[in-house]
Design an enzyme around this catalytic site. Structure first.
Site, PDB file in Angstrom:
ATOM      1  N   SER A  29       2.164  -0.520  43.643  1.00  0.00           N
ATOM      2  CA  SER A  29       1.712  -1.019  42.343  1.00  0.00           C
ATOM      3  C   SER A  29       1.794  -2.532  42.282  1.00  0.00           C
ATOM      4  O   SER A  29       2.815  -3.114  42.643  1.00  0.00           O
ATOM      5  CB  SER A  29       2.611  -0.500  41.216  1.00  0.00           C
ATOM      6  OG  SER A  29       2.558   0.876  41.132  1.00  0.00           O
ATOM      7  N   HIS A  59      -3.832   0.276  40.868  1.00  0.00           N
ATOM      8  CA  HIS A  59      -4.023   0.945  42.162  1.00  0.00           C
ATOM      9  C   HIS A  59      -5.512   1.163  42.390  1.00  0.00           C
ATOM     10  O   HIS A  59      -6.118   2.026  41.764  1.00  0.00           O
ATOM     11  CB  HIS A  59      -3.354   2.325  42.150  1.00  0.00           C
ATOM     12  CG  HIS A  59      -1.871   2.277  42.291  1.00  0.00           C
ATOM     13  ND1 HIS A  59      -1.231   2.452  43.481  1.00  0.00           N
ATOM     14  CD2 HIS A  59      -0.920   2.073  41.377  1.00  0.00           C
ATOM     15  CE1 HIS A  59       0.068   2.354  43.306  1.00  0.00           C
ATOM     16  NE2 HIS A  59       0.294   2.131  42.034  1.00  0.00           N
ATOM     17  N   HIS A  81       0.582   9.383  43.317  1.00  0.00           N
ATOM     18  CA  HIS A  81       2.007   9.658  43.116  1.00  0.00           C
ATOM     19  C   HIS A  81       2.212  11.123  42.764  1.00  0.00           C
ATOM     20  O   HIS A  81       1.351  11.732  42.124  1.00  0.00           O
ATOM     21  CB  HIS A  81       2.550   8.802  41.975  1.00  0.00           C
ATOM     22  CG  HIS A  81       2.478   7.337  42.239  1.00  0.00           C
ATOM     23  ND1 HIS A  81       1.313   6.627  42.097  1.00  0.00           N
ATOM     24  CD2 HIS A  81       3.412   6.462  42.659  1.00  0.00           C
ATOM     25  CE1 HIS A  81       1.541   5.362  42.421  1.00  0.00           C
ATOM     26  NE2 HIS A  81       2.809   5.237  42.765  1.00  0.00           N
ATOM     27  N   TYR A  83       3.982  12.257  40.501  1.00  0.00           N
ATOM     28  CA  TYR A  83       4.001  12.455  39.036  1.00  0.00           C
ATOM     29  C   TYR A  83       2.608  12.611  38.444  1.00  0.00           C
ATOM     30  O   TYR A  83       2.478  12.961  37.272  1.00  0.00           O
ATOM     31  CB  TYR A  83       4.763  11.324  38.327  1.00  0.00           C
ATOM     32  CG  TYR A  83       4.171   9.940  38.482  1.00  0.00           C
ATOM     33  CD1 TYR A  83       2.958   9.585  37.889  1.00  0.00           C
ATOM     34  CD2 TYR A  83       4.836   8.970  39.225  1.00  0.00           C
ATOM     35  CE1 TYR A  83       2.425   8.326  38.029  1.00  0.00           C
ATOM     36  CE2 TYR A  83       4.312   7.705  39.376  1.00  0.00           C
ATOM     37  CZ  TYR A  83       3.105   7.392  38.770  1.00  0.00           C
ATOM     38  OH  TYR A  83       2.574   6.143  38.925  1.00  0.00           O
ATOM     39  N   GLU A  84       1.562  12.366  39.220  1.00  0.00           N
ATOM     40  CA  GLU A  84       0.205  12.580  38.696  1.00  0.00           C
ATOM     41  C   GLU A  84      -0.126  14.068  38.629  1.00  0.00           C
ATOM     42  O   GLU A  84      -1.179  14.455  38.116  1.00  0.00           O
ATOM     43  CB  GLU A  84      -0.817  11.806  39.532  1.00  0.00           C
ATOM     44  CG  GLU A  84      -0.651  10.304  39.339  1.00  0.00           C
ATOM     45  CD  GLU A  84      -1.584   9.478  40.197  1.00  0.00           C
ATOM     46  OE1 GLU A  84      -2.796   9.522  39.953  1.00  0.00           O
ATOM     47  OE2 GLU A  84      -1.092   8.799  41.123  1.00  0.00           O
ATOM     48  N   ALA A 111       6.774  -0.868  44.269  1.00  0.00           N
ATOM     49  CA  ALA A 111       7.625  -1.441  43.230  1.00  0.00           C
ATOM     50  C   ALA A 111       8.829  -0.529  43.063  1.00  0.00           C
ATOM     51  O   ALA A 111       8.738   0.686  43.269  1.00  0.00           O
ATOM     52  CB  ALA A 111       6.845  -1.529  41.928  1.00  0.00           C
ATOM     53  N   MET A 208       9.241   5.766  42.561  1.00  0.00           N
ATOM     54  CA  MET A 208       8.534   7.042  42.384  1.00  0.00           C
ATOM     55  C   MET A 208       7.541   7.308  43.508  1.00  0.00           C
ATOM     56  O   MET A 208       6.626   8.125  43.354  1.00  0.00           O
ATOM     57  CB  MET A 208       7.805   7.042  41.030  1.00  0.00           C
ATOM     58  CG  MET A 208       8.726   6.792  39.841  1.00  0.00           C
ATOM     59  SD  MET A 208       7.808   6.693  38.303  1.00  0.00           S
ATOM     60  CE  MET A 208       9.018   5.900  37.233  1.00  0.00           C
ATOM     61  N   SER A 209       7.698   6.618  44.636  1.00  0.00           N
ATOM     62  CA  SER A 209       6.787   6.862  45.768  1.00  0.00           C
ATOM     63  C   SER A 209       7.592   6.693  47.048  1.00  0.00           C
ATOM     64  O   SER A 209       8.818   6.757  47.017  1.00  0.00           O
ATOM     65  CB  SER A 209       5.624   5.860  45.712  1.00  0.00           C
ATOM     66  OG  SER A 209       6.100   4.556  45.935  1.00  0.00           O
ATOM     67  N   ASN A 232      12.248  -4.728  38.388  1.00  0.00           N
ATOM     68  CA  ASN A 232      13.101  -4.726  37.186  1.00  0.00           C
ATOM     69  C   ASN A 232      14.494  -4.251  37.576  1.00  0.00           C
ATOM     70  O   ASN A 232      14.672  -3.573  38.584  1.00  0.00           O
ATOM     71  CB  ASN A 232      12.508  -3.771  36.133  1.00  0.00           C
ATOM     72  CG  ASN A 232      12.314  -2.356  36.689  1.00  0.00           C
ATOM     73  OD1 ASN A 232      11.324  -2.081  37.367  1.00  0.00           O
ATOM     74  ND2 ASN A 232      13.273  -1.502  36.438  1.00  0.00           N
ATOM     75  N   HIS A 244       5.829  -0.965  32.329  1.00  0.00           N
ATOM     76  CA  HIS A 244       5.073  -1.031  33.590  1.00  0.00           C
ATOM     77  C   HIS A 244       4.518  -2.442  33.868  1.00  0.00           C
ATOM     78  O   HIS A 244       4.309  -2.812  35.013  1.00  0.00           O
ATOM     79  CB  HIS A 244       3.939   0.003  33.565  1.00  0.00           C
ATOM     80  CG  HIS A 244       3.167   0.107  34.853  1.00  0.00           C
ATOM     81  ND1 HIS A 244       3.765   0.493  36.045  1.00  0.00           N
ATOM     82  CD2 HIS A 244       1.868  -0.134  35.164  1.00  0.00           C
ATOM     83  CE1 HIS A 244       2.847   0.482  37.014  1.00  0.00           C
ATOM     84  NE2 HIS A 244       1.694   0.104  36.500  1.00  0.00           N
TER      85      HIS A 244
HETATM   86  N1  HPA Z   1      12.554   3.334  38.202  1.00  0.00           N
HETATM   87  C1  HPA Z   1      11.722   4.087  38.946  1.00  0.00           C
HETATM   88  N2  HPA Z   1      10.614   3.608  39.500  1.00  0.00           N
HETATM   89  C2  HPA Z   1      10.341   2.302  39.322  1.00  0.00           C
HETATM   90  C3  HPA Z   1      11.167   1.468  38.568  1.00  0.00           C
HETATM   91  C4  HPA Z   1      12.344   2.003  37.979  1.00  0.00           C
HETATM   92  O1  HPA Z   1      13.141   1.334  37.299  1.00  0.00           O
HETATM   93  N3  HPA Z   1      10.596   0.240  38.581  1.00  0.00           N
HETATM   94  C5  HPA Z   1       9.465   0.341  39.326  1.00  0.00           C
HETATM   95  N4  HPA Z   1       9.298   1.590  39.776  1.00  0.00           N
END
Ligand code: HPA
Length: 270
Positions: A29, A59, A81, A83-84, A111, A208-209, A232, A244
């Site tokens: 991302s 993406h 991902h 989660y999709e 990320a 998440m990937s 973050n 995001h």
């Molecule tokens: N948690 C999970 N996935 C992420 C995060 C997070 O804080 N930041 C970017 N992808």
């Protein structure tokens, strides 16, 4: 027997783009603009080569070949991902296609949130190992023609590639942390309690990937190096709420350093 979709994708890629370069890079991302740094680019939309298209902003869904510092590289700009809500076979199809096409190693970028408060947004971490909290595994319902049904994951993040990245980052004066990535299904961010749990278990970043792709590639015997681009501090560790949009800001900051490191790596591997 019908051909596996990733093998058909690999054939379509070879017909369109010719032989595989030795390295493929999956752009996470916010990191899609890294392809702009490659020269002599050729781009093919995923839909034209049998790769699934993602629904997440940031993406693109394009396979791009080009040269980084003179060395041929393929970029997967955009990833699906878990989660999709699509099957895991689709989530890992693009990296399996890279392996079947003939690349020798794959760089995964994504990320991630920092679980360790000494890490800062915009910094990079090379993944040493993972904790799979996604509740799913891309090898379920497996196809034994891909590799072992019960693959060993002790070298899922290739130790030699990691050592090279740490050495080159030091030479470039780029801070490169090292640590364990916790893979969560998402798409909600973690709770502060989950963040404390993951940190206690020894993970330094959460995302998440990456985890499904690393497992699928370990089965196929394709060496992987993975980077977390910290966007973050994970939930409860920073001041505000998670959003995001932080991903894009941090990616802009980290992108230049990541490209320089990738270029140094692909030159070393040429
Ligand atoms: N948690 C999970 N996935 C992420 C995060 C997070 O804080 N930041 C970017 N992808």
């Amino acid at each position: 027997m019908t051909t596996a979709p990733f093998r058909e994708a690999a054939q379509a890629i070879e017909r369109t783009l010719g032989p595989a370069p030795s390295t493929a890079v999956v752009l996470g991302s916010g990191l899609g603009s890294l392809v702009d740094k490659a020269r002599h680019r050729r781009a093919v939309p995923y839909a034209e080569i049998g790769l699934p298209v993602t629904s997440v902003s940031g993406h693109a869904g394009t396979l791009v070949t080009g040269r980084l510092g003179g060395v041929p590289v393929a970029f997967l700009s955009g990833r699906l991902h878990a989660y999709e809500g699509r099957p895991m076979e689709e989530v890992v199809r693009a990296v399996r296609a890279m392996s079947a096409w003939g690349v020798k190693r794959i760089v995964l970028t994504s990320a991630a949130g920092a679980l360790d408060p000494t890490l800062s947004p915009g910094e990079l971490l090379v993944v040493e190992d993972h904790l799979n909290f996604m509740g799913r595994n891309p090898l379920v319902g497996g196809d034994d023609s891909l590799g072992p049904r019960f693959p060993d994951l002790s070298r899922a993040y290739d130790p030699d590639l990691r050592a090279e990245a740490l050495e080159l980052a030091a030479a470039l004066g780029t801070t490169l942390h090292s640590g364990i990535l916790a893979g969560m299904l998402g798409p909600s961010y973690e709770t502060p309690a989950e963040v404390r749990m993951l940190a206690q278990l020894g993970a330094r970043t959460v995302g998440m990937s990456t985890v499904p792709e690393a497992i699928a590639l370990a089965q196929m015997g394709t060496p992987v190096i993975a980077f977390s681009m910290i966007s973050n501090l994970a939930s409860g560790l920073g001041d505000g709420q998670l959003h995001h949009s932080e991903v894009k800001v941090a990616a802009d900051e980290a992108g230049g350093r990541l490209v320089a490191l990738l270029q140094a790596l692909v030159e070393r591997w040429a």
